[in-house]
Design a protein around this motif. Structure first.
Motif, PDB file in Angstrom:
ATOM      1  N   GLY A 328       0.681  -0.789  -0.012  1.00 37.67           N
ATOM      2  CA  GLY A 328       0.138  -0.120  -0.311  1.00 37.67           C
ATOM      3  C   GLY A 328       0.788   0.895  -0.147  1.00 37.67           C
ATOM      4  O   GLY A 328       2.280   1.419  -0.017  1.00 37.67           O
ATOM      5  N   LYS A 329       0.355   2.223   0.375  1.00 35.68           N
ATOM      6  CA  LYS A 329       1.047   4.003   0.089  1.00 35.68           C
ATOM      7  C   LYS A 329       0.893   4.848   1.811  1.00 35.68           C
ATOM      8  O   LYS A 329      -0.492   4.059   2.784  1.00 35.68           O
ATOM      9  N   ALA A 330       1.856   5.428   1.545  1.00 35.21           N
ATOM     10  CA  ALA A 330       1.556   6.570   3.040  1.00 35.21           C
ATOM     11  C   ALA A 330       0.611   7.061   3.045  1.00 35.21           C
ATOM     12  O   ALA A 330      -0.182   7.336   1.923  1.00 35.21           O
ATOM     13  N   ASP A 331      -0.276   7.245   4.008  1.00 42.11           N
ATOM     14  CA  ASP A 331      -1.720   8.125   3.955  1.00 42.11           C
ATOM     15  C   ASP A 331      -1.615   9.045   4.964  1.00 42.11           C
ATOM     16  O   ASP A 331      -1.477   8.792   6.124  1.00 42.11           O
ATOM     17  N   VAL A 332      -2.194  10.168   4.755  1.00 42.85           N
ATOM     18  CA  VAL A 332      -1.998  11.736   5.488  1.00 42.85           C
ATOM     19  C   VAL A 332      -4.127  11.559   6.111  1.00 42.85           C
ATOM     20  O   VAL A 332      -4.095  11.617   5.420  1.00 42.85           O
ATOM     21  N   MET A 333      -3.666  11.065   6.903  1.00 45.55           N
ATOM     22  CA  MET A 333      -5.147  10.609   7.798  1.00 45.55           C
ATOM     23  C   MET A 333      -5.235  11.384   8.679  1.00 45.55           C
ATOM     24  O   MET A 333      -6.627  11.361   9.361  1.00 45.55           O
ATOM     25  N   ALA A 334      -4.533  12.693   9.460  1.00 47.12           N
ATOM     26  CA  ALA A 334      -5.197  13.679  10.244  1.00 47.12           C
ATOM     27  C   ALA A 334      -4.457  14.941   9.894  1.00 47.12           C
ATOM     28  O   ALA A 334      -3.068  15.540   9.412  1.00 47.12           O
ATOM     29  N   GLU A 335      -5.569  15.962  10.053  1.00 45.96           N
ATOM     30  CA  GLU A 335      -4.838  17.604   9.823  1.00 45.96           C
ATOM     31  C   GLU A 335      -5.384  18.537  10.355  1.00 45.96           C
ATOM     32  O   GLU A 335      -6.409  18.529  10.897  1.00 45.96           O
ATOM     33  N   ALA A 336      -4.660  19.346  10.781  1.00 45.06           N
ATOM     34  CA  ALA A 336      -5.245  20.607  11.377  1.00 45.06           C
ATOM     35  C   ALA A 336      -4.159  21.733  11.410  1.00 45.06           C
ATOM     36  O   ALA A 336      -2.976  21.282  11.898  1.00 45.06           O
ATOM     37  N   GLY A 337      -4.819  23.013  11.647  1.00 45.52           N
ATOM     38  CA  GLY A 337      -4.006  24.246  11.634  1.00 45.52           C
ATOM     39  C   GLY A 337      -4.570  25.568  10.861  1.00 45.52           C
ATOM     40  O   GLY A 337      -5.751  25.167  10.831  1.00 45.52           O
ATOM     41  N   ALA A 338      -3.853  25.997  10.468  1.00 42.58           N
ATOM     42  CA  ALA A 338      -4.446  27.723  10.702  1.00 42.58           C
ATOM     43  C   ALA A 338      -3.419  28.561   9.719  1.00 42.58           C
ATOM     44  O   ALA A 338      -1.606  28.312   9.671  1.00 42.58           O
ATOM     45  N   LEU A 339      -3.623  29.788   9.688  1.00 38.20           N
ATOM     46  CA  LEU A 339      -3.053  30.794   9.575  1.00 38.20           C
ATOM     47  C   LEU A 339      -1.953  31.293  10.958  1.00 38.20           C
ATOM     48  O   LEU A 339      -2.655  31.958  12.046  1.00 38.20           O
ATOM     49  N   ALA A 340      -0.820  31.134  11.090  1.00 33.66           N
ATOM     50  CA  ALA A 340      -0.257  31.619  12.009  1.00 33.66           C
ATOM     51  C   ALA A 340       0.123  32.971  12.049  1.00 33.66           C
ATOM     52  O   ALA A 340       0.600  33.778  13.441  1.00 33.66           O
TER      53      ALA A 340
END
Length: 348
Positions: A328-340
């Motif tokens: 299989g492949k790597a999977d980016v499964m979680a994200e959070a962020g904002a303009l800083a």
């Protein structure tokens, strides 16, 4: 281990020596005054139980700061990218006239590696709800770090599992400890330290990138590529030029071994953007609404520079063995962020 100050370690009895004194008598030796020092207490060992106490302490302290709208207090509990995001969150709340969000937490899962040297760190997986909004519950990953025995624990990274993503099961031993992966671990498809670069490449080049062979397309990879293209077209319609690039950060990684031998890796990326008028007229670009809280209302030159901080959790599959099974492949499964961060440099 107890630590003693250099003053105490070097404490001596001073005995003056005088030659040719009157009457040929030596003066009586006078001992120097001893300096009493108190050794610093030994730091608490990192155990799953200690990690859970620290997590609970953080949730209470953080909500105290949030309820009071006290940015300075809130910043004392965070570090790395989380410092930038926390400062921006408080400033946005003040700008909009809204209270800072408070959180309620469910039952946590603690992932505490056995570490023999500093920095110490651990990860918490926990349901988190914005206070007063029961429908806002999301599965969060929080990474805490302690860089030395004399320093306190601080939140370094906070990210949210995507709604349809399935969290991998982190491996725990009989004592409840997790296994930390080295950032150069080669048993997984992508070395943990290379994950940000692969993701940034997909965000820059899209689904036709060679990076797509090892990492899945999705909202946090090729989705960034599509969104940037849309934003550029929209800016062009308003006489603006947008430049954006994802880059690695100096913030730490938090890589853990999963039950199937794969990796769960937490890390950050930044997106640096420039908004400017077309070269022929050098017009000042208008301040976008989502940037206004970080600026003083004026544009000094013809450009607006911004930095977003994004924090991720990615599943990094174990390399395929000789049994012919697909890895299989790597999977980016979680994200959070904002303009800083935002700035308007003066004309060159």
């Amino acid at each position: 281990m107890l630590r003693v100050s250099r003053t105490a370690a070097a404490l001596l009895l001073a005995v003056p020596f005088a030659a040719g004194c009157a009457g040929g008598e030596e003066p009586a030796a006078r001992p120097a005054k001893a300096t009493v020092t108190t050794a610093a207490p030994a730091p608490e060992p990192l155990t799953p139980q200690a990690a859970e106490r620290q997590f609970r302490t953080f949730t209470i302290d953080d909500n105290v700061a949030r309820a009071a709208g006290d940015e300075r207090l809130a910043l004392s509990w965070v570090t790395d990218g989380q410092s930038m995001l926390t400062a921006a969150e408080y400033r946005r709340a003040v700008f909009d006239g809204d209270p800072v969000r408070e959180y309620e937490y469910g039952k946590p899962k603690l992932y505490v590696p056995k570490l023999t040297s500093y920095p110490h760190w651990f990860v918490v997986q926990v349901p988190r709800t914005v206070k007063g909004d029961k429908k806002s519950t999301r599965e969060a990953y929080l990474a805490f770090v302690r860089r030395g025995p004399a320093e306190g624990w601080k939140l370094s990274l906070s990210t949210l599992l995507a709604p349809k993503a399935r969290a991998p099961r982190v491996a725990l031993d009989a004592e409840g400890y997790a296994t930390a992966l080295a950032t150069t671990d080669s048993s997984v498809l992508i070395q943990p330290r290379a994950l940000p670069g692969i993701q940034a490449t997909l965000a820059a080049e899209g689904p036709d990138s060679v990076a797509a062979k090892v990492m899945k397309a999705g909202p946090f990879t090729t989705g960034y590529y599509s969104q940037t293209r849309k934003d550029r077209r929209k800016g062009k319609d308003h006489g603006l030029v947008l430049e954006a690039v994802f880059v690695a950060t100096p913030f730490p990684f938090f890589p853990l071994r999963t039950e199937n031998g794969s990796g769960l890796v937490l890390y950050a990326l930044s997106r640096n953007s420039v908004i400017k008028g077309k070269e022929k007229d050098k017009a000042k670009p208008p301040i976008p609404p989502d940037v206004a809280h970080l600026l003083d209302g004026t544009v000094k030159g013809s450009e607006i520079h911004t930095t977003d901080i994004f924090q991720f959790a990615a599943y990094d599959p174990v390399k395929a063995g000789g049994d012919g099974k697909a890895q299989g492949k790597a999977d980016v499964m979680a994200e959070a962020g904002a303009l800083a961060r935002a700035a308007t440099p003066p004309p060159k």
